[in-house]
Scaffold this active site. Structure first.
Site, PDB file in Angstrom:
ATOM      1  N   TYR A   1      41.718  -0.867 -16.430  1.00 40.78           N
ATOM      2  CA  TYR A   1      42.647   0.086 -15.811  1.00 40.78           C
ATOM      3  C   TYR A   1      43.806   0.473 -16.732  1.00 40.78           C
ATOM      4  O   TYR A   1      44.537   1.408 -16.441  1.00 40.78           O
ATOM      5  CB  TYR A   1      43.221  -0.486 -14.508  1.00 40.78           C
ATOM      6  CG  TYR A   1      42.199  -0.659 -13.391  1.00 40.78           C
ATOM      7  CD1 TYR A   1      40.862  -0.378 -13.586  1.00 40.78           C
ATOM      8  CD2 TYR A   1      42.595  -1.097 -12.141  1.00 40.78           C
ATOM      9  CE1 TYR A   1      39.939  -0.548 -12.579  1.00 40.78           C
ATOM     10  CE2 TYR A   1      41.676  -1.264 -11.115  1.00 40.78           C
ATOM     11  CZ  TYR A   1      40.345  -0.981 -11.344  1.00 40.78           C
ATOM     12  OH  TYR A   1      39.434  -1.152 -10.338  1.00 40.78           O
TER      13      TYR A   1
ATOM     14  N   LYS B   1      31.472 -11.594 -16.358  1.00 43.17           N
ATOM     15  CA  LYS B   1      30.153 -10.994 -16.653  1.00 43.17           C
ATOM     16  C   LYS B   1      29.841 -11.408 -18.093  1.00 43.17           C
ATOM     17  O   LYS B   1      29.648 -10.571 -18.991  1.00 43.17           O
ATOM     18  CB  LYS B   1      30.267  -9.462 -16.477  1.00 43.17           C
ATOM     19  CG  LYS B   1      28.975  -8.710 -16.603  1.00 43.17           C
ATOM     20  CD  LYS B   1      28.071  -8.817 -15.398  1.00 43.17           C
ATOM     21  CE  LYS B   1      26.775  -8.065 -15.613  1.00 43.17           C
ATOM     22  NZ  LYS B   1      25.726  -8.414 -14.650  1.00 43.17           N
TER      23      LYS B   1
ATOM     24  N   ASP C   1      27.996 -10.198 -10.275  1.00 39.68           N
ATOM     25  CA  ASP C   1      26.968  -9.705  -9.348  1.00 39.68           C
ATOM     26  C   ASP C   1      26.568 -10.781  -8.340  1.00 39.68           C
ATOM     27  O   ASP C   1      26.391 -10.524  -7.151  1.00 39.68           O
ATOM     28  CB  ASP C   1      25.739  -9.135 -10.081  1.00 39.68           C
ATOM     29  CG  ASP C   1      25.608  -9.611 -11.513  1.00 39.68           C
ATOM     30  OD1 ASP C   1      26.290 -10.589 -11.877  1.00 39.68           O
ATOM     31  OD2 ASP C   1      24.816  -9.025 -12.271  1.00 39.68           O
TER      32      ASP C   1
ATOM     33  N   ASP D   1      39.448  -6.241  -8.013  1.00 37.66           N
ATOM     34  CA  ASP D   1      39.692  -5.091  -7.145  1.00 37.66           C
ATOM     35  C   ASP D   1      38.516  -4.929  -6.183  1.00 37.66           C
ATOM     36  O   ASP D   1      38.668  -4.824  -4.956  1.00 37.66           O
ATOM     37  CB  ASP D   1      39.848  -3.841  -8.026  1.00 37.66           C
ATOM     38  CG  ASP D   1      40.369  -2.649  -7.261  1.00 37.66           C
ATOM     39  OD1 ASP D   1      40.715  -2.807  -6.078  1.00 37.66           O
ATOM     40  OD2 ASP D   1      40.428  -1.551  -7.843  1.00 37.66           O
TER      41      ASP D   1
ATOM     42  N   ASP E   1      38.237  -6.164  -1.975  1.00 36.57           N
ATOM     43  CA  ASP E   1      37.960  -5.179  -0.919  1.00 36.57           C
ATOM     44  C   ASP E   1      36.687  -5.554  -0.162  1.00 36.57           C
ATOM     45  O   ASP E   1      36.610  -5.427   1.059  1.00 36.57           O
ATOM     46  CB  ASP E   1      37.806  -3.769  -1.514  1.00 36.57           C
ATOM     47  CG  ASP E   1      39.145  -3.038  -1.579  1.00 36.57           C
ATOM     48  OD1 ASP E   1      40.186  -3.732  -1.563  1.00 36.57           O
ATOM     49  OD2 ASP E   1      39.159  -1.801  -1.657  1.00 36.57           O
TER      50      ASP E   1
END
Ligand code: NAD
Length: 354
Positions: free
Chosen positions: A141, A189, A221, A245, A249
């Site tokens: 970001y 990851k 994942d 993030d 959520d």
């Protein structure tokens, strides 16, 4: 105690739910003999409308000098066509960076009366109590270059992390696990990303300083699947900005509504507290927004920034009791309960504080 709190209502339902949080805090101040000085400023679209930019330096300076910051939500369709640097979310990114709010804490815990409102089976989510520690000021970001090339047909985003940025958030993860059930899941990851391989190395180095914490590495994942198939597996999750993030959520479905979840964004000096949801333009101005995520964010502020644990607990208990009494807002449902609007819900919570 006397404390100065910067209030950034923002856009959409932000001002409606902020009114609720301030009313609850005023009630707590009266009950415990504190004085809270609330200093209102604009952020996001509201700041663009008034000042031509999504966050002014004056607001940042006011935040630096405060004891804590409360934020409602930002954004809305009216600002969708603005150039990137003027868009409401730039206000949020700017304040995170300016105040070095590198640790985002999102507790995800269901309230018993709402378990049935989750799309997941009650038997799967019952007992889940997860604490997500997300890195907030680095990664994809914030990395540069971030641009379009070749007449817009090629794009570049940059995932950049420095060692010290990973170290401090990983430490926060371990410290949080020590205060809870001593189980830390580090999500990365590492099978694909170089940044994740450094992340994993640092977690392995740091674990020697926290011998009482059990650490596991999990690929993002896998974590995304396990979060909804076996959420009680988790205690504390520590992860980088983008993964955190998305996972937090996703985790919100455990609680029945995104309107229920609070968060804290912390530097080593100050904290900013906000619900995890957005400005909900579809329901703004209707008086039906769920104020509980915002009210619970105010409780987190009392606990983390103002050292008022008892006061925080009183608010959290009042929210629980209000739900147990069968009151809910339109985004939730409680069997045989009573649906109420934002102001009524706030007053019901307050009635359980007094
Ligand atoms: P959203 O979280 O605003 O809304 C998603 C859905 O949840 C909507 O149906 C909304 O009505 C509902 N909802 C959210 N909060 C609620 C509450 N407290 N009570 C009842 N219902 C609630 O997400 P979105 O629709 O994707 O985004 C809307 C705007 O918010 C966009 O401009 C987006 O950029 C912005 N946004 C801001 C933040 C923030 O301020 N931190 C976070 C996410 C999105």
């Amino acid at each position: 105690m006397s404390k100065k709190i910067i209030v950034l209502p923002g856009d959409g339902i932000g001002p409606e739910i902020m009114k609720s949080a301030v009313k609850v805090l005023e009630t707590v101040a009266d009950k415990y003999g504190h004085t809270f000085e609330f200093d209102n400023h604009e952020i996001g679209g509201a700041a663009y409308d008034k000042h031509g930019e999504p966050l002014t330096d004056e607001t940042v300076n006011a935040c630096v000098q405060a004891d804590a910051i409360l934020l409602g939500a930002i954004g809305g369709p009216a600002y969708d066509e603005l150039p990137t640097h003027l868009r409401p979310e730039q206000g949020l990114l700017k304040i995170r960076k300016a105040l070095n709010l590198y640790a985002n804490i999102r507790p995800i815990k269901g309230f018993a009366p709402l378990l049935h409102a989750s799309p997941l089976k009650e038997s799967v989510i019952d007992g889940s109590d997860i604490y997500v520690v997300r890195e907030l000021t680095g990664g994809l970001y914030f990395g540069t270059p971030r641009e379009r090339r070749d007449d817009g047909n090629t794009v570049v985003d940059t995932l950049l992390y420095h060692r010290h940025e990973i170290e401090r958030i990983v430490e926060k993860g371990f410290e949080s696990a020590q205060l809870r059930n001593k189980h830390l899941t580090s999500v990365d990851k590492a099978n694909v990303l170089e940044s994740s391989r450094l992340w994993r190395e640092i977690v392995e180095e740091k674990k020697r300083d926290y011998p009482d914490v059990t650490i596991e590495h999990m690929l993002v994942d896998s974590a995304a699947m396990k979060l909804i198939t076996n959420p009680t597996h988790f205690d504390v999750i520590v992860t980088e900005n983008l993964f955190g993030d998305i996972l937090s959520d996703e985790g919100s479905v455990l609680t029945g509504s995104i309107g229920m979840l609070p968060s804290a964004s912390l530097s080593d000096e100050i904290g900013l507290y906000e619900p995890i949801h957005g400005s909900a333009p579809d329901i703004a101005g209707k008086g039906i927004a769920n104020p509980l995520g915002m009210i619970l964010s105010a409780a987190m502020m009392l606990r983390y920034s103002l050292n008022m644990n008892d006061e925080a607990e009183v608010i959290e208990k009042a929210v629980e009791q209000s739900l147990e009494a069968g009151y809910y807002t339109a985004d939730l449902s409680i069997e045989n309960g009573t649906q109420v609007g934002t102001e009524e819900m706030t007053d019901i919570v307050i009635s359980h504080i007094n």
